[in-house]
Design a protein around this motif. Structure first.
Motif, PDB file in Angstrom:
ATOM      1  N   ARG A  22       0.825  -1.203   0.000  1.00 50.60           N
ATOM      2  CA  ARG A  22       0.000   0.000   0.000  1.00 50.60           C
ATOM      3  C   ARG A  22       0.860   1.253   0.000  1.00 50.60           C
ATOM      4  N   SER A  23       1.923   1.250   0.816  1.00 56.40           N
ATOM      5  CA  SER A  23       2.827   2.403   0.865  1.00 56.40           C
ATOM      6  C   SER A  23       3.523   2.615  -0.476  1.00 56.40           C
ATOM      7  N   PHE A  24       3.910   1.510  -1.129  1.00 54.59           N
ATOM      8  CA  PHE A  24       4.560   1.613  -2.433  1.00 54.59           C
ATOM      9  C   PHE A  24       3.623   2.266  -3.447  1.00 54.59           C
ATOM     10  N   GLY A 124      11.467   1.171   2.291  1.00 54.51           N
ATOM     11  CA  GLY A 124      10.492   1.560   1.283  1.00 54.51           C
ATOM     12  C   GLY A 124      10.671   2.987   0.801  1.00 54.51           C
ATOM     13  N   PRO A 125      10.201   3.288  -0.407  1.00 50.95           N
ATOM     14  CA  PRO A 125      10.252   4.666  -0.911  1.00 50.95           C
ATOM     15  C   PRO A 125       9.345   5.560  -0.086  1.00 50.95           C
ATOM     16  N   THR A 126       9.726   6.825   0.039  1.00 50.74           N
ATOM     17  CA  THR A 126       8.954   7.731   0.880  1.00 50.74           C
ATOM     18  C   THR A 126       8.356   8.907   0.117  1.00 50.74           C
ATOM     19  N   GLU A 127       8.859   9.186  -1.078  1.00 50.05           N
ATOM     20  CA  GLU A 127       8.325  10.288  -1.864  1.00 50.05           C
ATOM     21  C   GLU A 127       8.306   9.901  -3.340  1.00 50.05           C
ATOM     22  N   MET A 169      14.053  -2.140  -4.027  1.00 50.02           N
ATOM     23  CA  MET A 169      14.825  -1.031  -3.480  1.00 50.02           C
ATOM     24  C   MET A 169      16.325  -1.313  -3.464  1.00 50.02           C
ATOM     25  N   GLY A 170      16.752  -2.366  -4.167  1.00 51.54           N
ATOM     26  CA  GLY A 170      18.173  -2.590  -4.401  1.00 51.54           C
ATOM     27  C   GLY A 170      18.925  -3.312  -3.312  1.00 51.54           C
ATOM     28  N   THR A 171      18.242  -4.071  -2.469  1.00 57.27           N
ATOM     29  CA  THR A 171      18.940  -4.831  -1.441  1.00 57.27           C
ATOM     30  C   THR A 171      18.303  -6.202  -1.322  1.00 57.27           C
TER      31      THR A 171
END
Length: 259
Positions: A22-24, A124-127, A169-171
């Motif tokens: 959902r955040s994504f 997670g991405p934030t913006e 996210m690259g990890t």
């Protein structure tokens, strides 16, 4: 009206059913704090992208470290190619922040498919700018229908496996565990309290020295029943068994001496 004979209810595809997914989606659609008004996907694009997702217009989804690619059937004969690129995280920095917040053990629920809150906040991405989209379609919108549809497919994958977000996210979990395990070991007892937090194993105390086992010869000190059976299986006859065991004993002594 009765349902048609032989047809059951049609399953509706879903996405963003879990907190991380959902955040994504919120970030991609521009619904997070700090996202500019021009980064918010309009309702027309979102509605159409949801239909593309439900009707499985997205094909060839590939999720790699910081990069997602797919093709999407659109209004033209040939599908459009979509690329999602994320601003990746640094595993070492995430590990340091986990130690600082005393949340190292939150990595363990990931192995059970859970989505721990602190890990999600750090990874997670934030913006909106954390997820960049590119599409071969002529639409000049910040988030075209095809990019949104691919983002919804990614969210569905995050629903299925929380580790997908780490990849996006690259990890990955192994890298995070390795970095967490690289916490400095205290050289003095007074150093223990100055460390940023416990290591992955829950203690910053130095490990005790390994024991020194008593030297032994397995060919003479242990039961050789299984070894004899193995030798017979490869063709050693009973008359040659004693000589073969002696030769193996000499070989073991040479190898142990060289070690």
């Amino acid at each position: 009206m009765s349902p048609r004979h032989g047809r059951g209810p049609i399953a509706v595809r879903g996405y963003a059913l879990t907190p991380w997914a959902r955040s994504f989606v919120d970030v991609v659609e521009g619904r997070t704090a700090g996202s500019g008004a021009d980064a918010i996907a309009d309702s027309r694009h979102i509605t159409k992208a949801r239909r593309y997702f439900r009707d499985r217009h997205v094909h060839g989804l590939r999720i790699g470290a910081g990069r997602v690619t797919a093709s999407v059937e659109g209004s033209q004969l040939d599908p459009f190619d979509v690329i999602l690129t994320t601003r990746t995280v640094d595993s070492g920095t995430v590990a340091e922040l986990l130690r600082a917040r005393g949340a190292v053990m939150e990595l363990m629920p990931l192995t059970r498919g859970e989505q721990p809150v602190v890990v999600g906040e750090l990874i997670g991405p934030t913006e909106s700018a954390d997820v960049m989209t590119d599409c071969t379609c002529p639409d000049e919108a910040v988030r075209c229908v095809h990019a949104l549809a691919v983002a919804y497919e990614v969210a569905a994958e995050i629903d299925r496996s929380a580790l997908t977000l780490l990849t996006v996210m690259g990890t990955d979990l192994k890298s995070l565990l390795d970095k967490v395990g690289d916490a400095p070991t205290p050289t003095r007892e007074s150093d223990v309290g100055s460390l940023p937090g416990p290591d992955f194993y829950g203690s910053t105390s130095p490990l005790p020295p390994l024991p020194s086992p008593q030297r032994m010869n397995p060919l003479t000190d242990l039961d050789t029943t299984d070894l004899r059976q193995a030798l017979r299986a490869v063709g050693v006859v009973p008359a040659d068994m004693a000589e073969t065991l002696d030769e193996l004993g000499d070989l073991y002594d040479r190898l142990a001496g060289e070690a």
